[in-house]
Motif scaffolding. Structure first.
Motif, PDB file in Angstrom:
ATOM      1  N   PRO A 109     -56.801  30.775 -21.293  1.00 35.62           N
ATOM      2  CA  PRO A 109     -56.010  30.812 -20.067  1.00 35.62           C
ATOM      3  C   PRO A 109     -55.418  32.193 -19.769  1.00 35.62           C
ATOM      4  O   PRO A 109     -55.508  32.687 -18.638  1.00 35.62           O
ATOM      5  N   ARG A 110     -54.839  32.824 -20.759  1.00 36.37           N
ATOM      6  CA  ARG A 110     -54.247  34.152 -20.514  1.00 36.37           C
ATOM      7  C   ARG A 110     -55.330  35.182 -20.207  1.00 36.37           C
ATOM      8  O   ARG A 110     -55.154  36.060 -19.354  1.00 36.37           O
ATOM      9  N   LYS A 111     -56.452  35.081 -20.879  1.00 39.08           N
ATOM     10  CA  LYS A 111     -57.561  35.989 -20.617  1.00 39.08           C
ATOM     11  C   LYS A 111     -58.049  35.836 -19.180  1.00 39.08           C
ATOM     12  O   LYS A 111     -58.347  36.831 -18.494  1.00 39.08           O
ATOM     13  N   ALA A 112     -58.104  34.594 -18.685  1.00 44.04           N
ATOM     14  CA  ALA A 112     -58.533  34.353 -17.306  1.00 44.04           C
ATOM     15  C   ALA A 112     -57.565  34.983 -16.312  1.00 44.04           C
ATOM     16  O   ALA A 112     -57.984  35.557 -15.291  1.00 44.04           O
ATOM     17  N   LEU A 113     -56.269  34.895 -16.599  1.00 43.04           N
ATOM     18  CA  LEU A 113     -55.278  35.490 -15.704  1.00 43.04           C
ATOM     19  C   LEU A 113     -55.389  37.015 -15.683  1.00 43.04           C
ATOM     20  O   LEU A 113     -55.317  37.650 -14.618  1.00 43.04           O
ATOM     21  N   LEU A 114     -55.562  37.615 -16.848  1.00 46.78           N
ATOM     22  CA  LEU A 114     -55.682  39.073 -16.919  1.00 46.78           C
ATOM     23  C   LEU A 114     -56.924  39.555 -16.167  1.00 46.78           C
ATOM     24  O   LEU A 114     -56.870  40.543 -15.418  1.00 46.78           O
ATOM     25  N   GLU A 115     -58.013  38.884 -16.333  1.00 51.62           N
ATOM     26  CA  GLU A 115     -59.252  39.293 -15.660  1.00 51.62           C
ATOM     27  C   GLU A 115     -59.178  39.073 -14.154  1.00 51.62           C
ATOM     28  O   GLU A 115     -59.808  39.798 -13.379  1.00 51.62           O
ATOM     29  N   HIS A 116     -58.387  38.098 -13.762  1.00 47.49           N
ATOM     30  CA  HIS A 116     -58.244  37.829 -12.330  1.00 47.49           C
ATOM     31  C   HIS A 116     -57.329  38.848 -11.652  1.00 47.49           C
ATOM     32  O   HIS A 116     -57.611  39.305 -10.534  1.00 47.49           O
ATOM     33  N   HIS A 117     -56.253  39.225 -12.316  1.00 50.09           N
ATOM     34  CA  HIS A 117     -55.232  40.066 -11.684  1.00 50.09           C
ATOM     35  C   HIS A 117     -55.441  41.563 -11.907  1.00 50.09           C
ATOM     36  O   HIS A 117     -55.116  42.370 -11.033  1.00 50.09           O
ATOM     37  N   LEU A 118     -55.952  41.955 -13.045  1.00 43.85           N
ATOM     38  CA  LEU A 118     -55.983  43.367 -13.406  1.00 43.85           C
ATOM     39  C   LEU A 118     -57.385  43.948 -13.301  1.00 43.85           C
ATOM     40  O   LEU A 118     -58.391  43.228 -13.330  1.00 43.85           O
ATOM     41  N   LEU A 119     -57.429  45.267 -13.201  1.00 44.85           N
ATOM     42  CA  LEU A 119     -58.701  45.975 -13.198  1.00 44.85           C
ATOM     43  C   LEU A 119     -59.301  45.952 -14.600  1.00 44.85           C
ATOM     44  O   LEU A 119     -58.590  45.766 -15.600  1.00 44.85           O
ATOM     45  N   ILE A 120     -60.571  46.162 -14.671  1.00 45.24           N
ATOM     46  CA  ILE A 120     -61.255  46.199 -15.978  1.00 45.24           C
ATOM     47  C   ILE A 120     -60.652  47.310 -16.829  1.00 45.24           C
ATOM     48  O   ILE A 120     -60.516  48.448 -16.389  1.00 45.24           O
ATOM     49  N   GLY A 121     -60.301  46.975 -18.033  1.00 42.54           N
ATOM     50  CA  GLY A 121     -59.702  47.948 -18.930  1.00 42.54           C
ATOM     51  C   GLY A 121     -58.187  47.890 -18.960  1.00 42.54           C
ATOM     52  O   GLY A 121     -57.567  48.361 -19.913  1.00 42.54           O
ATOM     53  N   ASP A 122     -57.566  47.331 -17.915  1.00 47.40           N
ATOM     54  CA  ASP A 122     -56.110  47.185 -17.900  1.00 47.40           C
ATOM     55  C   ASP A 122     -55.709  45.929 -18.659  1.00 47.40           C
ATOM     56  O   ASP A 122     -56.487  44.989 -18.805  1.00 47.40           O
ATOM     57  N   THR A 123     -54.489  45.925 -19.124  1.00 42.69           N
ATOM     58  CA  THR A 123     -53.992  44.764 -19.852  1.00 42.69           C
ATOM     59  C   THR A 123     -52.489  44.659 -19.656  1.00 42.69           C
ATOM     60  O   THR A 123     -51.856  45.536 -19.051  1.00 42.69           O
ATOM     61  N   CYS A 124     -51.912  43.606 -20.152  1.00 42.40           N
ATOM     62  CA  CYS A 124     -50.463  43.378 -20.099  1.00 42.40           C
ATOM     63  C   CYS A 124     -49.999  43.030 -21.511  1.00 42.40           C
ATOM     64  O   CYS A 124     -50.526  42.086 -22.112  1.00 42.40           O
ATOM     65  N   PRO A 125     -49.035  43.755 -22.056  1.00 41.48           N
ATOM     66  CA  PRO A 125     -48.618  43.484 -23.430  1.00 41.48           C
ATOM     67  C   PRO A 125     -47.679  42.291 -23.569  1.00 41.48           C
ATOM     68  O   PRO A 125     -47.427  41.839 -24.681  1.00 41.48           O
ATOM     69  N   TYR A 126     -47.190  41.791 -22.444  1.00 45.14           N
ATOM     70  CA  TYR A 126     -46.170  40.748 -22.505  1.00 45.14           C
ATOM     71  C   TYR A 126     -46.787  39.345 -22.507  1.00 45.14           C
ATOM     72  O   TYR A 126     -47.850  39.117 -21.938  1.00 45.14           O
ATOM     73  N   VAL A 127     -46.080  38.426 -23.131  1.00 47.11           N
ATOM     74  CA  VAL A 127     -46.546  37.042 -23.196  1.00 47.11           C
ATOM     75  C   VAL A 127     -46.605  36.433 -21.806  1.00 47.11           C
ATOM     76  O   VAL A 127     -47.585  35.780 -21.431  1.00 47.11           O
ATOM     77  N   PHE A 128     -45.565  36.676 -21.015  1.00 47.07           N
ATOM     78  CA  PHE A 128     -45.487  36.069 -19.688  1.00 47.07           C
ATOM     79  C   PHE A 128     -45.635  37.132 -18.605  1.00 47.07           C
ATOM     80  O   PHE A 128     -45.151  38.258 -18.757  1.00 47.07           O
TER      81      PHE A 128
END
Length: 269
Positions: A109-128
């Motif tokens: 689920p979190r991986k799906a959100l990151l891929e949907h919202h962020l550009l390739i290579g970007d990430t978010c270090p926070y849980v929420f």
């Protein structure tokens, strides 16, 4: 969009369920500043707290201590009273049900959100994360997100801080159910029982007043039992003028004269 059978919508639902459980369900209501700054177990960078000067600090972190059985741990070196408490860290093992929920969310689920919202290579270090895949930049932003989520589920736009009031009110009430110690719960919440009384316990003064009035009845009964009132002295007057009986409370009391009907002259003319 669909990732391994997980949609963005269901992923967001899983995110929100984990956030709600962290805010007020399995744990005493943790401060929003601690929740929004919690980093994922995979994060290996420096502490993200802007005022941190400790080179070895890992920040407010969710960690996995065991995969089988699943054990998770939370440590919060940065909280409101950290300086006042001599940099004491709030830390605890995560309850198993909450750990399972968080572990599930941190996967697909979190991986799906990151891929949907962020550009390739970007990430978010926070849980929420917010609706753009970024960490919540302020408690006010997380509060607004929480309120909108409640409304979308048919609730009222309640401020998350009210969860703290609800919890403290129940714990301090005369009918509180079995649960955590007040001191321990207050510590997880990032303050003290004394601060409960000042900021979160809305029934503090009315409850103390009512308890005092209720307790006064037991005190009164005990005092009457240990110090019974003296019985009155039922002494008859020796100087009675009539058939009336005069009762004296003591031998030293003076009797008032009383006239009988025969002592009264009635002029019938």
């Amino acid at each position: 969009m669909q990732q391994q059978g997980v949609t963005v919508e269901t992923s967001r639902d899983m995110h929100d369920a984990a956030l709600a459980a962290m805010t007020f369900s399995h744990l005493p209501p943790v401060r929003l500043s601690c929740i929004r700054s919690l980093v994922v177990p995979a994060y290996t960078g420096p502490c993200l707290h802007p005022d941190c000067k400790e080179p070895s600090c890992e920040g407010n972190r969710l960690s996995i201590t065991s995969e089988s059985p699943l054990l998770m741990h939370i440590q919060l070196p940065h909280h409101k009273n950290a300086r006042k408490w001599g940099k004491a860290v709030i830390e605890f093992d995560v309850p198993s049900d909450l750990a399972q929920l968080l572990h599930t969310y941190l996967g697909a689920p979190r991986k799906a959100l990151l891929e949907h919202h962020l550009l390739i290579g970007d990430t978010c270090p926070y849980v929420f994360m917010d609706m753009h895949g970024r960490g919540f930049v302020a408690a006010a932003v997380l509060t607004l997100y929480w309120q909108k989520w409640l409304v979308s589920r048919g609730g009222v736009p309640m401020n998350p801080s009210m969860c703290r009031q609800v919890f403290v009110d129940e714990r301090q009430s005369n009918s509180a159910t079995a649960g955590p110690s007040n001191q321990g719960a207050a510590m997880v919440m990032g303050h003290s029982v004394k601060q409960w009384d000042k900021w979160y316990d809305m029934q503090y003064h009315p409850r103390l007043a009512q308890n005092a009035v209720d307790g006064m009845q037991s005190w009164r009964a005990a005092m009457l039992q240990s110090h019974p009132p003296a019985a009155p002295d039922l002494t008859l007057s020796s100087a009675l003028h009539c058939g009336h009986v005069l009762v004296s409370d003591s031998e030293e009391s003076r009797y008032q004269s009383c006239c009988s009907d025969s002592d009264i002259d009635i002029d019938l003319d």
